[in-house]
Design a protein around this motif. Structure first.
Motif, short mmCIF file in Angstrom:
data_model
loop_
_atom_site.label_atom_id
_atom_site.label_comp_id
_atom_site.label_asym_id
_atom_site.label_seq_id
_atom_site.Cartn_x
_atom_site.Cartn_y
_atom_site.Cartn_z
N UNK A 142 0.91 -1.24 -0.08
CA UNK A 142 0.14 -0.09 -0.13
C UNK A 142 0.85 1.21 0.01
N UNK A 143 0.51 2.19 -0.93
CA UNK A 143 1.34 3.56 -0.89
C UNK A 143 0.06 4.40 -1.26
N UNK A 149 -0.94 -5.60 -5.74
CA UNK A 149 -0.06 -6.81 -5.37
C UNK A 149 1.39 -6.57 -5.27
N UNK A 150 1.77 -7.09 -4.31
CA UNK A 150 3.45 -6.86 -3.99
C UNK A 150 4.08 -7.31 -5.11
N UNK A 160 7.26 -1.37 -11.07
CA UNK A 160 6.63 -0.01 -10.87
C UNK A 160 5.17 -0.04 -10.30
N UNK A 161 4.89 0.61 -9.50
CA UNK A 161 3.78 0.63 -8.59
C UNK A 161 2.41 1.10 -9.57
N UNK A 162 1.99 0.18 -10.64
CA UNK A 162 0.79 0.50 -11.13
C UNK A 162 0.20 -0.88 -11.38
N UNK A 163 -1.32 -0.94 -11.65
CA UNK A 163 -2.21 -1.90 -11.66
C UNK A 163 -1.68 -2.94 -12.95
N UNK A 164 -1.15 -2.37 -13.83
CA UNK A 164 -0.69 -3.01 -14.99
C UNK A 164 0.50 -3.79 -14.79
#
Length: 464
Positions: A142-143, A149-150, A160-164
């Motif tokens: 969580x950010x 997902x980790x 990279x912290x994106x859903x894709x």
């Protein structure tokens, strides 16, 4: 432990996967509890990836695996020493010629120093060409109020912290295979084509000791220099010393991938996991009645198991019975990761119980994973002094018990990163802002790795 259900991927197994190596029991793991596995986003992509992996050429060969088993058996008897090192988590983007050569170069440099200190052959093994999957303590991250997902390593999803990016994409297993193949190809070229020349590697180490920060190691470097000159004057075959054996290893975490790359050896009719020469089971996945132990018990590769500070002697004996029931020399390696504060207290009863049983495992120290802390500026780090202290404790325990300290397992890089604090040419927290590159755990940089080799060489020399 988390997520002890049957693997989501196991619910849509392809027929191609079971055909990769038709051998009794190889798919028994699918009915057992399993942890640390992905939840693949697209079953069709998964099936296609497994079908292709199942028919691709092996990354390593059964004969090479057999040679390594013999080398590890010698190390367990005190006739060799294992050096295993490389990235915490390899990334596809870092699989460049320069990065790979820097890691190989560093391992070769360390091996020269350790060989002289031990007066024994050093088995050179990389955490390379397959270390793409990582266990995580949580399934999510969580950010700023966003939960995704980790990151589980490039073989599963992106950093990279994106859903894709964070979606679990089974097609990444194919990229992991091809990246491993290109990495192994380059490693073989380096280690067989003159890059590993003993005289060249020693020259690199002389550069290290000429740095005033490392002057205290200069006397050992001079001793090695004299030994090489003596060998030269005696007519030693330095052409033969231009080539070295180099083995690949990784944590066998992603069982769908390992299963797809298992092949039946035409010589023996036995299954080999051809994704690497050596595979290990992590501290988080070593339950006796769970999938990872079951699957690794059925392949012919040498197997390692990480043992943390909660390990008892009985735990170790049960693992031996499960993974090495025939007590085969070179089959089983225990990689202890106790932490500097625990090693001298927690390790002796485990070693004593295993020794009393008559089992001859290879004992290796992983001084990295038990010494992780968080810096004041929020970075995951390790203190070099703690890492060194765990190594010293490992040697002290084995010396006191009369057993063999057989190897060193390190997260390290050949690059000039700043991720672990300290060393003779010290890294401080301020350097993290510009030179912290790891996507998972902190690694010793090039200079810290060489310093570790010189320190361990001193401990090895006391074995004689």
């Amino acid at each position: 432990m988390t997520d002890l259900s049957v693997s989501p991927a196991a619910r849509f197994t392809s027929t191609a996967q079971s055909g990769a190596a038709d051998y009794p029991g190889l798919d028994n793991w699918r009915s057992l509890p399993i942890s640390q596995q992905p939840s693949w986003s697209d079953p069709d992509v998964f099936r296609a990836a497994i079908a292709e992996l199942s028919i691709l050429p092996p990354l390593v060969f059964a004969g090479e695996v057999d040679v390594l088993r013999e080398r590890l058996a010698a190390a367990a008897r005190g006739e060799a020493f294992l050096l295993q090192g490389g990235d915490c988590a390899e990334t596809f983007g870092a699989a460049t010629a320069d990065r790979i050569s820097a890691r190989v170069k560093t391992i070769l440099q360390m091996a020269v120093v350790l060989t002289y200190g031990a007066q024994l052959p050093v088995i050179k093994m990389g955490r390379m060409a397959g270390q793409f999957a990582k266990p995580r303590s949580s399934d999510t991250e969580t950010r700023d109020g966003v939960t995704l997902p980790a990151y589980r390593g490039d073989i599963v999803n992106g950093y990279d912290f994106t859903p894709e990016s964070r979606a679990h994409d089974a097609a990444r297993m194919l990229r992991a295979y091809h990246t491993s193949a290109s990495t192994l190809n380059l490693i073989r070229a380096f280690t067989q084509g003159g890059f590993a020349d003993l005289r060249l590697v020693h020259t690199w180490n002389k550069g290290f000791t000429e740095n005033p920060a490392h002057a205290r190691y200069e006397s050992l470097a001079r001793e090695i220099d004299r030994a090489i000159k003596f060998m030269d004057s005696c007519g030693a075959d330095f052409e033969a010393l231009k080539r070295v054996e180099f083995f690949a290893s990784h944590e066998a975490l992603l069982l769908d991938y390992e299963r797809a790359l298992t092949r039946i050896d035409s010589r023996t009719g036995l299954p080999y996991d051809t994704s690497a020469h050596f595979l290990w089971i992590g501290e988080r996945t070593r339950e006796l009645d769970h999938a990872h132990v079951d699957y690794l018990s059925r392949v012919r590769n040498p197997i390692g198991v990480k043992l943390g500070p909660s390990t008892t002697g009985d735990d170790a004996l049960r693992l031996i019975d499960r993974l090495d029931p025939e007590r085969e020399p070179g089959r089983l390696t225990f990689i202890t990761r106790m932490g500097a504060q625990n090693i001298r207290e927690k390790l002796p009863p485990v070693v004593e119980k295993v020794t009393a049983s008559g089992a001859q495992v290879l004992w290796v120290t992983d001084p990295m994973h038990g010494n992780t802390v968080t810096s004041r500026n929020g970075y995951k780090t390790r203190r070099f002094d703690d890492v060194v202290d765990e190594v010293r404790g490992f040697f002290e325990v084995h010396r006191a018990l009369g057993t063999v300290p057989g190897g060193l397992h390190m997260e390290m890089t050949g690059d000039d990163v700043a991720e672990c604090l300290g060393g003779s040419d010290p890294i401080d927290e301020a350097a993290f802002e510009d030179r912290y590159e790891s996507v998972c755990d902190p690694r010793l940089n090039h200079m810290q790795s060489l310093e570790m080799a010189f320190l361990v060489a001193g401990s090895l020399s006391k074995r004689h």
